[in-house]
Design a protein around this motif. Structure first.
Motif, PDB file in Angstrom:
ATOM      1  N   ILE A  89       0.830  -1.209   0.000  1.00  0.00           N
ATOM      2  CA  ILE A  89       0.000   0.000   0.000  1.00  0.00           C
ATOM      3  C   ILE A  89       0.864   1.258   0.000  1.00  0.00           C
ATOM      4  O   ILE A  89       0.508   2.277  -0.585  1.00  0.00           O
ATOM      5  N   GLY A  90       2.025   1.197   0.652  1.00  0.00           N
ATOM      6  CA  GLY A  90       2.887   2.371   0.796  1.00  0.00           C
ATOM      7  C   GLY A  90       3.433   2.874  -0.518  1.00  0.00           C
ATOM      8  O   GLY A  90       3.504   2.147  -1.533  1.00  0.00           O
ATOM      9  N   VAL A 135      -2.700  -4.121   7.422  1.00  0.00           N
ATOM     10  CA  VAL A 135      -3.323  -3.345   6.352  1.00  0.00           C
ATOM     11  C   VAL A 135      -3.972  -2.060   6.856  1.00  0.00           C
ATOM     12  O   VAL A 135      -4.080  -1.097   6.115  1.00  0.00           O
ATOM     13  N   ASP A 136      -4.397  -2.008   8.093  1.00  0.00           N
ATOM     14  CA  ASP A 136      -5.118  -0.845   8.604  1.00  0.00           C
ATOM     15  C   ASP A 136      -5.054  -0.844  10.131  1.00  0.00           C
ATOM     16  O   ASP A 136      -5.256  -1.886  10.745  1.00  0.00           O
ATOM     17  N   GLU A 169      -4.383   5.692   6.600  1.00  0.00           N
ATOM     18  CA  GLU A 169      -5.449   6.700   6.590  1.00  0.00           C
ATOM     19  C   GLU A 169      -4.930   8.038   6.075  1.00  0.00           C
ATOM     20  O   GLU A 169      -5.538   8.669   5.206  1.00  0.00           O
ATOM     21  N   LYS A 170      -3.793   8.469   6.607  1.00  0.00           N
ATOM     22  CA  LYS A 170      -3.213   9.736   6.144  1.00  0.00           C
ATOM     23  C   LYS A 170      -2.447   9.562   4.837  1.00  0.00           C
ATOM     24  O   LYS A 170      -2.084  10.549   4.197  1.00  0.00           O
ATOM     25  N   TYR A 397      -2.182   3.025  20.346  1.00  0.00           N
ATOM     26  CA  TYR A 397      -0.877   2.362  20.418  1.00  0.00           C
ATOM     27  C   TYR A 397      -0.257   2.370  19.017  1.00  0.00           C
ATOM     28  O   TYR A 397      -0.954   2.593  18.026  1.00  0.00           O
ATOM     29  N   MET A 398       1.015   2.117  18.942  1.00  0.00           N
ATOM     30  CA  MET A 398       1.713   2.094  17.654  1.00  0.00           C
ATOM     31  C   MET A 398       1.425   3.372  16.863  1.00  0.00           C
ATOM     32  O   MET A 398       1.298   3.342  15.635  1.00  0.00           O
ATOM     33  N   ALA A 399       1.304   4.489  17.563  1.00  0.00           N
ATOM     34  CA  ALA A 399       1.145   5.831  16.993  1.00  0.00           C
ATOM     35  C   ALA A 399      -0.212   6.076  16.351  1.00  0.00           C
ATOM     36  O   ALA A 399      -0.738   7.195  16.425  1.00  0.00           O
ATOM     37  N   VAL A 400      -0.818   5.071  15.719  1.00  0.00           N
ATOM     38  CA  VAL A 400      -2.060   5.299  14.965  1.00  0.00           C
ATOM     39  C   VAL A 400      -3.136   4.253  15.236  1.00  0.00           C
ATOM     40  O   VAL A 400      -4.241   4.360  14.694  1.00  0.00           O
TER      41      VAL A 400
END
Length: 818
Positions: A89-90, A135-136, A169-170, A397-400
């Protein structure tokens, strides 16, 4: 007169008796044969030990196409995959991310996904991304190391997870730093993306793939990891499908009368099989035995973490990432028989309904009882009107990654006012907190405020004011809670700060079967820091408790028993406990008992349980802690060679970990002392042998010095990274003392006692150091503290008398030389 006509038709003529009986006999024969064949078909079943292999989801799809379609695209389906254009996805179009002075570049080369970043040697290097992970709301990327050319295709070598991750998401790259580490990681740091804390094989793989076999060789330090399917597929939840497929393809009219469908009974009347199947991954736990199959008892394979200070708040709310189990088993929902699939679709893994309907689909009652302002006191459609915002607050958690607390509790701002625990009301109303903007802007979520409040009085005061405001409204709307003073959180909070008066209440909570079992086990665990007599008395009463968490914790507390005969009386029966996590813990504690004190049957039971214990520990044979644990057990058994080998393996597996060198040095030092004692004993009779013993002692002491020299900087590193870890501060203090750095040792030991004032070893070490330095008033203060903890311990009483006598003597030369 005409003859009378025969009015009897052929149909009404009496049948031939012989014919009739023959027909009946045939029919009966057919019925008997058919019935017998049917019974034989039903009776015939597969052997008890019929192999049940993993067959893959393609074997399932043939019959279960609808379930397969629902599963496709789920988080379970996308848990892990090969890095391909369909899965990545990146943005790998030559994009860059700056983090802590490093510029990481994501690009493609020859159809492969590549990352240029800092490697384990500190140099910028190109790495191929072999796999994607998740994935999300984020996707992570993995690089394979140490793969030999001849490794079989189905095996995976060491796989490391990059910290540079993609926010789905961002739609941007971000650096996923470790919690509380806001600085560049050294390439040799375990937290560096190439370190063991970011290693897929032992940190993530078990719950992101199906039928994972880690297969680490601790002699060659290589992985040969395999799985039957790369993601969380059908058999991860339903169990191996080989038997089910065999039964489905058989010509039998029935499923197997013993094996049923050949799969886990997840829809059983009892919620336990389904919950345990989900908990195998959705829990923070240690592995007791590898190879869990869905439907089996969770506690035969795992031991969950209790409500400890670094993972849960004192009232049981989640603090660290704990993966649902520990919070859910506290809830009323759990105790009322609610299971995961009541809220979540088992194949899509999504919620079955939207918004409040997830809750009101069950909590219907009278119209508007809960889903209305008369209950939640907020505007309809607002955040405060959402059931989960009040009863399942989330932490990121894990920033997002936002995770909700599954204890489904009522907000308690009154408890927040009393003991500082979080509450959902304050979480939403942080805008009321009076804090300068330069501080406020540093906090991205409520959890950040809570952490800052531990050391910043200004933040603490700001939160206290909002807590009180929330508590006032809560009391106005819902009245006073009658358990404010008696809630178990009060006692857990006191125990965490070492307050002596908590001991009695901890024992009462542990025995209170109306409370969640994880709360009872936690109270029993916390009780372990207090007077041994009270700990042992309470533990003994709970050895027969129905809950494995409570029994296991009771067993662990009984290691305080000094008398071997008493220990055998209490724990030998537990070697036959039906739950593996209980009997292996009993074996660990009993390992110290001399085998000659047991009869043959008892020795066999102990050895069998110890074998189970060893097997469970070595599931993590790629971690030093596993071998360190075995070394301690071997030492307690008097097996010095096995202990030394275990410590050496621990050092080899993780060279930069603290602990193994300390234990090995202590073991070798005791051997050196024995050699010296032996030399003195035989000096007159055999001078040559005495000299050999002295030379052996010198070699051992040289090894001890080398080990301790290597351990000191590692302990210094850990003490700096974990200033609130009492055990590390204690070990660092001892190491500093052994290296002649008395002032630094005093600071470290003082910190250890501050953090854990009820741990006797910490208090004793500090008292002895004060005594050696001639600071008798402070030494007396620490010894008196020990006597409060261990009032009947003769060694502490003797030490107290000695120091009192020294304090009463006229001042003389310093005792520094002692």
């Amino acid at each position: 007169m005409p003859a009378a006509s025969d009015t009897t038709s052929d149909e009404n003529k009496p049948s031939n008796p012989v014919t009739r009986h023959w027909v009946q006999g045939v029919v009966l024969f057919v019925v008997l044969v058919a019935g017998g064949a049917t019974f034989a078909d039903w009776w015939t079943c597969l052997p008890e030990d019929e192999p049940n292999a993993y067959v893959g989801r393609q074997a399932c799809i043939q019959c279960h196409q609808q379930e397969s379609k629902l599963w496709e695209g789920s988080h379970h389906d996308l848990a892990m995959d090969l890095a391909t254009p369909d899965t990545v996805i990146g943005n790998f179009d030559n994009t860059e991310l700056d983090h802590y002075g490093i510029k990481t570049r994501m690009f493609r080369r020859d159809g492969k996904y590549m990352v240029n970043t800092e490697g384990p040697d500190g140099e910028m290097t190109d790495f191929e991304v072999k796999y994607v992970f998740g994935v999300d709301p984020l996707q992570q990327y993995m690089v394979e190391f140490d793969r030999p050319a001849d490794m079989p295709e189905n095996e995976i070598a060491r796989l490391q997870v990059l910290r540079v991750s993609w926010d789905t998401e961002k739609k941007e790259w971000f650096y996923l730093r470790p919690p509380d580490v806001d600085e560049k990681l050294a390439p040799d740091d375990d937290l560096h993306w190439t370190g063991i804390a970011q290693r897929w094989n032992n940190m993530c793989a078990d719950c992101h793939s199906t039928n994972l076999q880690k297969a680490y060789d601790d002699k060659t330090k290589t992985y040969h990891t395999t799985f039957s399917e790369i993601d969380v597929s059908c058999e991860a939840c339903h169990g191996p499908g080989g038997m089910h497929v065999k039964l489905a393809e058989s010509k039998s009219l029935f499923w197997d009368r013993k094996h049923g469908y050949g799969l886990a009974k997840l829809k059983d009347k009892s919620t336990k099989p389904q919950l345990d199947t989900c908990f195998q991954c959705h829990s923070r736990r240690r592995i007791v035995k590898r190879g869990y199959k869905p439907g089996e008892d969770y506690y035969d394979y795992f031991a969950n973490e209790l409500l400890l200070a670094h993972t849960y708040h004192a009232d049981g709310q989640i603090l660290d990432e704990v993966y649902v189990h520990g919070s859910f088993i506290q809830s009323k929902m759990y105790h009322k028989g609610i299971r995961c699939t009541d809220c979540h679709d088992p194949h899509t893994a999504r919620l079955k309904h939207d918004g409040n309907q997830v809750c009101t689909s069950c909590h219907q009652h009278s119209a508007g009882k809960y889903d209305s302002p008369t209950h939640h006191r907020h505007n309809v459609g607002s955040k405060g009107a959402s059931c989960v915002e009040c009863h399942m607050p989330e932490t990121t958690y894990m920033a997002v990654d936002e995770r909700r607390d599954h204890s489904l509790r009522i907000p308690r701002p009154d408890l927040s006012v009393k003991i500082g625990t979080p509450n959902a009301c304050t979480r939403c109303h942080l805008d009321r907190a009076k804090l300068p903007e330069n501080k406020r802007e540093k906090f991205t979520q409520y959890a950040d405020w809570l952490v800052a409040a531990e050391s910043d009085d200004q933040v603490r005061t700001a939160l206290d004011e909002v807590d009180q405001w929330s508590a006032n409204f809560f009391r106005q709307w819902y009245g006073e809670k009658d358990d404010l003073e008696t809630h178990f959180a009060n006692t857990i909070a006191k125990a965490r700060t070492g307050e002596l008066e908590a001991a009695h209440d901890l024992a009462a909570i542990a025995k209170n079967k109306r409370l969640p079992n994880i709360v009872r086990a936690t109270s029993l665990y916390e009780l372990g820091q207090y007077a041994p007599a009270d700990v042992i008395e309470t533990a003994e009463k709970l050895l027969a408790d129905k809950d494995p968490q409570v029994r296991t914790t009771a067993v662990a507390n009984l290691q305080l028993v000094n008398d071997d005969s008493q220990l055998m009386r209490l724990l030998l029966p537990l070697l036959e406990d039906p739950i593996r996590s209980v009997r292996t813990e009993a074996a660990r504690v009993l390992a110290r008992v001399p085998r000659q004190a047991m009869n043959g049957g008892q020795r066999r039971l102990l050895q069998a349980a110890l074998d189970e214990f060893k097997e469970g520990v070595l599931v993590n044979n790629d971690r030093a802690a596993a071998h360190l644990t075995l070394g301690v057990v071997y030492e307690s058994m008097g097996d010095v060679r096995a202990a030394e080998a275990a410590y050496q393996t621990a050092i080899r597996v993780e060279p930069h970990v603290t602990g193994p060198r300390t234990n090995l040095a202590a073991l070798l030092e005791r051997q050196a002392e024995e050699a010296e004692n032996n030399a003195r004993r035989i000096a007159q009779q055999n001078r040559e042998a005495a000299i050999e013993s002295i030379m052996e002692s010198q070699k051992l002491r040289e090894r001890v010095a080398e080990l301790r020299k290597g351990e000191l900087p590692l302990l210094g590193r850990d003490a700096k990274l974990a200033p609130d870890n009492a055990a590390i501060q204690y070990r660092y203090g001892l190491s500093l003392y052994l290296h002649g750095e008395a002032d630094e040792a005093l600071a470290a030991l003082t910190n250890a006692v501050r953090l854990e004032p009820n741990t006797p070893d910490f208090v004793l070490a500090l008292a002895l150091l004060y005594r050696q330095r001639g600071d008798l008033p402070n030494a007396m203060e620490q010894i008196e503290r020990m006597l409060e903890l261990r009032p009947n311990d003769p060694s502490y009483q003797q030490l107290y008398r000695e120091v009192r006598q020294e304090a009463a003597q006229p001042a003389g030369p310093s005792t520094e030389s002692r």
